[in-house]
Write an enzyme that holds these catalytic residues in place. Structure first.
Site, PDB file in Angstrom:
ATOM      1  N   CYS A  81       0.830  -1.196   0.000  1.00 39.74           N
ATOM      2  CA  CYS A  81       0.000   0.000   0.000  1.00 39.74           C
ATOM      3  C   CYS A  81       0.873   1.258   0.000  1.00 39.74           C
ATOM      4  O   CYS A  81       1.411   1.635  -1.034  1.00 39.74           O
ATOM      5  CB  CYS A  81      -0.972  -0.033   1.180  1.00 39.74           C
ATOM      6  SG  CYS A  81      -2.315   1.180   1.026  1.00 39.74           S
ATOM      7  N   HIS A  89      -3.519  -5.137  -0.262  1.00 39.36           N
ATOM      8  CA  HIS A  89      -3.134  -5.722   1.031  1.00 39.36           C
ATOM      9  C   HIS A  89      -3.245  -7.247   0.924  1.00 39.36           C
ATOM     10  O   HIS A  89      -4.217  -7.839   1.403  1.00 39.36           O
ATOM     11  CB  HIS A  89      -4.048  -5.211   2.142  1.00 39.36           C
ATOM     12  CG  HIS A  89      -3.825  -3.790   2.522  1.00 39.36           C
ATOM     13  ND1 HIS A  89      -3.068  -3.415   3.596  1.00 39.36           N
ATOM     14  CD2 HIS A  89      -4.247  -2.645   1.933  1.00 39.36           C
ATOM     15  CE1 HIS A  89      -3.040  -2.095   3.689  1.00 39.36           C
ATOM     16  NE2 HIS A  89      -3.749  -1.601   2.676  1.00 39.36           N
ATOM     17  N   GLU A 147      -1.898  -9.496   2.510  1.00 42.56           N
ATOM     18  CA  GLU A 147      -1.860 -10.173   3.819  1.00 42.56           C
ATOM     19  C   GLU A 147      -3.249 -10.572   4.300  1.00 42.56           C
ATOM     20  O   GLU A 147      -3.400 -11.550   5.051  1.00 42.56           O
ATOM     21  CB  GLU A 147      -1.191  -9.279   4.866  1.00 42.56           C
ATOM     22  CG  GLU A 147      -1.942  -8.040   5.306  1.00 42.56           C
ATOM     23  CD  GLU A 147      -1.728  -6.814   4.421  1.00 42.56           C
ATOM     24  OE1 GLU A 147      -2.085  -5.700   4.852  1.00 42.56           O
ATOM     25  OE2 GLU A 147      -1.215  -6.973   3.292  1.00 42.56           O
TER      26      GLU A 147
END
Length: 531
Positions: A382, A507, A509
């Site tokens: 990001c 993102h 993750e």
């Protein structure tokens, strides 16, 4: 009919309710039951999106763009299911809905009160999860600590549910701290006793108690807890410290908690399918090669601010049989003289973490420059992509003063700028570019090879983008645009002739799972380990 498991917490916050709720969900799912989880947060915020990470840890983002409590990340990782906006209920959402109905005249003639109007709304939202997720069992985690004034309407609502549901359709589990005194070697149960007394005072008798402690609790301690809580010793379980939170389901399984829970719910118990999970836990605990990964961010003093990123590193490391050594680096510390070499030297890989605002930006830019110039594997997430573009523009393209307009609105070279649709935004909450968005990958790039396909969906949370006016200049100087959105926004970048330099606006993750790690994290860890 859906069954409900209500998880409450006592003595203090962060006692591990989220991990317990997720672990129970995993164990029930491993027995073939379709399980969903709800997190109830008693704060007045409509969602977690406007909170500083120091206040509440990371903001977890779902596919449908909900900004939620980090516990939804636990649920997704443990159960390997996708959560949605309806899986996080806040006091703000509840009161907002009740006031809206009152203004619409749906309570005409009535005095609108906490009971029954607010509690009815809470019950309706909980039951809606069962309906939408078509779940056999819904686990409801009540945030905060028993005794908090904010939690009372939610505890009252689930107390009423106990009356309204059939006898075996709702079970209460209370998770509370049992303190261990090192000086005397004693386990002290008095705080747990008081938290159960508080629960019982408001009309809830727990069916099961999970004692959270540093060390396993013994049978005598169980008997003492039973005596003062009216819960039989065989329904009291020990959740003690382990090397990884992913081991918690296994220690609860070993104590037969799911079997006892299913008996309370009048459901059949079957042998669980946990082999893959056991193998994953063993891989985490027995990595062959140490890799030192530096995580550079502005909220590193609270590790939960970047919880999903930390977990994604563990997921990828387990697949690769690595032992990650995470080095937390406060980005503002890198702004001091001679700090870059001192703090970054010897790292096998560097991740520049997400964030907002100007604080710590110069430190992040120094970390990116160090990774680029020293051929250290780099992953930018990001803000880590946006600042990688800023650093490249300044130091490779020679655009002195290039910046993001988020930090410097008057920069002569606005290489990162506000998204067009964000220019019309007047409210802050829930208005970013959020949720799962399509990314089109360029063939032959690192990103394409890692994902193994040309189109992927990753979750987003941002207001700024790489300025399209500078894309050609960036590419002509050697930056590869390896991923774009459907309308041409820069989604991923890479650098030529570098061991691994990849950054993403997304993102990744948030979608990483223990048994299905994020491809970007796998690629990054491979490069860091020299595999």
């Amino acid at each position: 009919m859906t069954k409900f498991v209500i998880v409450t917490g006592g003595v203090l916050s962060s006692v591990g309710k989220g991990t317990v709720a997720a672990s129970i969900g995993l164990l029930l799912k491993a027995r073939g039951y379709k399980t969903s989880v709800v997190k109830v947060d008693p704060y007045i915020n409509v969602d977690a999106g406007t909170m500083n990470p120091y206040m509440h840890g990371e903001v977890f983002v779902t596919d449908d763009g909900a900004e939620t409590d980090l516990d939804l990340g636990h649920y997704e990782r443990f159960l390997d299911i996708d959560m949605s906006k309806h899986n996080n209920i806040t006091a703000g959402k509840v009161y907002f809905e009740v006031i809206k109905k009152e203004r619409e005249g749906k309570y005409l003639g009535q005095t609108v009160q906490i009971i029954p109007h607010v509690t009815d709304e809470i019950k309706s939202m909980i039951r809606k999860v069962a309906e939408l997720d078509k779940a056999d069992i819904v686990i409801v985690e009540i945030g905060g600590t028993v005794g908090d004034i904010e939690s009372l309407p939610f505890l009252e609502a689930v107390r009423q549910m106990k009356l309204e549901e059939e006898e075996h359709d709702i079970v209460f589990i209370h998770v509370a701290l049992v303190e261990y005194l090192n000086v005397t070697g004693e386990l002290k149960t008095k705080p747990l006793q008081h938290s159960v007394q508080e629960l019982r005072r408001i009309g809830i008798q727990p069916d099961i108690i999970i004692a959270r402690s540093i060390v396993p609790i013994d049978e005598e301690t169980k008997k003492k807890i039973a005596l003062f809580t009216n819960v039989k010793p065989e329904y009291i379980f020990s959740n003690y410290d382990v090397s990884t939170a992913y081991e918690v389901p296994l220690i609860l399984e070993k104590q037969s908690l799911p079997s006892k829970l299913l008996s309370k719910l009048a459901l059949k118990d079957t042998p669980p399918k946990l082999d893959d999970w056991v193998n994953f836990v063993n891989a985490i605990k027995n990595g062959n090669k140490v890799v030192r990964i530096g995580l550079v961010g502005k909220y590193t003093k609270l590790k939960d601010s970047y919880l999903s990123i930390k977990e994604a590193i563990y997921h990828a490391s387990a697949m690769l049989h690595l032992k990650p050594q995470i080095v937390w680096i406060e980005s503002t510390d890198l702004e001091k003289d001679n700090a870059v070499e001192e703090k970054l030297k010897g790292l096998d890989g560097i991740v520049v973490l997400p964030g907002f605002g100007a604080r710590g930006v110069d430190g992040k830019l120094k970390a990116i420059k160090y990774a680029r110039e020293n051929n250290v594997p780099y992953l930018g997430i990001c803000y880590g992509l946006q600042l990688a573009v800023v650093e490249f523009a300044r130091n490779v393209l020679g655009l002195k003063g290039a910046h993001t307009t988020e930090v410097d609105p008057n920069t002569p070279y606005p290489v990162v700028t506000l998204l067009d649709e964000q220019k019309r935004v007047t409210q802050v909450g829930g208005t970013m570019r959020l949720g799962a968005q399509k990314i089109i990958l360029k063939e032959g790039t690192i990103a394409y090879n890692l994902y193994g396909k040309s189109e992927v969906y990753e979750r987003h949370r941002h207001r700024y983008e790489v300025n399209p006016e500078y894309v050609d200049k960036l590419q002509s100087a050697g930056m590869i645009i390896s991923g774009v959105s459907e309308n041409g926004l820069v989604e991923m970048i890479e650098l030529k002739d570098h061991k691994f330099f990849v950054a993403t606006q997304a993102h990744p993750e948030f979608k990483s799972r223990p048994l299905r790690p994020s491809p970007l994290f796998v690629g990054f860890l491979k490069a860091a380990a020299g595999l």
